[in-house]
Design an enzyme around this catalytic site. Structure first.
Site, short mmCIF file in Angstrom:
data_model
loop_
_atom_site.label_atom_id
_atom_site.label_comp_id
_atom_site.label_asym_id
_atom_site.label_seq_id
_atom_site.Cartn_x
_atom_site.Cartn_y
_atom_site.Cartn_z
N LYS A 263 0.86 -1.19 0.00
CA LYS A 263 0.00 0.00 0.00
C LYS A 263 0.89 1.24 0.00
O LYS A 263 1.74 1.41 0.89
CB LYS A 263 -0.85 -0.04 1.27
C1 E4P Z 1 -7.96 1.42 4.36
O1 E4P Z 1 -7.38 1.05 3.38
C2 E4P Z 1 -7.86 2.81 4.86
O2 E4P Z 1 -6.59 3.05 5.36
C3 E4P Z 1 -8.93 3.02 5.92
O3 E4P Z 1 -10.17 2.59 5.38
C4 E4P Z 1 -9.02 4.45 6.41
O4 E4P Z 1 -10.15 4.58 7.22
P1 E4P Z 1 -10.39 5.84 8.21
O5 E4P Z 1 -10.64 7.04 7.36
O6 E4P Z 1 -11.61 5.44 9.00
O7 E4P Z 1 -9.16 5.97 9.04
#
Ligand code: E4P
Length: 228
Positions: free
Chosen positions: A83
């Protein structure tokens, strides 16, 4: 649409896997901080539970650092997806990973154009964040609809992975928008299971069944005896 779990919590991931709905997992540094320990060990454990894509996020902000971290993650298990946050350096790292055959998930996307760039650079997953846009009085789902349409119209190889989901309506809207994946926190997944009319319906069927038993009704073959 595939459902991923948005967590690093092993017990929650096992639960979703038992329910038969788990197609992958996304983690990030904030989610990992909630469970602690060794990130590598947590990722390896997750990869034993699901054979679907498991996103491991780099924290380096320079290309060489991203490549170093990402290559280490990719060596942990065959289903690891690196990622990478959207940035000029992130795009370069995604392109380099793509050349090396390492799959990437471009994260922290807040516009369709950012998603288009990530797909062009070679990311296999595009993660637009819905709730963080809603939080600043924007319409997060508009970006999802735009990006899903762009991917479909131009037959891009990447999949739209809707992230930053806070409630079940986000999941329904993401599915209707044509997104390929939604990554869902465990509390939202549980909310999706339940409905007050389902719960009251189960109670009513049980009570009617017990009444029928008490009145001497015939048992359904194999059914559990009515509880008194
Ligand atoms: C997943 O890939 C993301 O990092 C995550 O959904 C972010 O979520 P948040 O905005 O609730 O922190």
């Amino acid at each position: 649409m595939k459902l991923f779990l948005d967590t690093a919590d092993i017990d929650d991931i096992r639960t979703a896997a038992r329910w038969g709905v788990l197609a992958g997992v996304t983690t990030n540094p904030s989610l990992f901080a909630k469970v602690g320990g060794s990130y590598d060990a947590v990722l390896q454990e997750i990869c034993k539970i699901t054979s679907g894509p498991v996103s491991a996020e780099v924290v380096a902000e320079d290309v060489d650092g991203m490549l170093r971290e990402g290559r280490r993650f990719a060596a942990l298990a065959p289903n690891i997806v690196v990622k990478v946050p959207m940035s000029e350096e992130g795009l370069e790292a995604i392109a380099r990973f793509s050349d090396e055959g390492i799959k990437t998930n471009c994260t922290l996307l807040f516009s369709a154009n950012q998603g288009l760039l990530a797909a062009k650079a070679g990311a296999s997953l595009l993660s637009p964040f819905v709730a963080r846009l809603d939080d600043i009085n924007e319409e997060g789902m508009t970006v999802i609809r735009e990006l899903a349409s762009i991917v479909e119209i131009h037959e891009l190889a990447a999949e739209v992975l809707v992230a930053s989901i806070r409630h079940p309506r986000h999941v329904t809207d993401a599915a209707l928008a044509g997104a390929q994946i939604a990554t869902v926190p465990i509390n939202v997944l549980r909310q999706m299971v339940h409905h007050p009319l389902t719960e009251s319906g189960i109670v009513r069927f049980r009570e009617d069944w017990q009444k029928a038993q008490a009145a001497g009704g015939g048992a359904i073959p194999g059914a559990a005896p009515a509880r008194s």
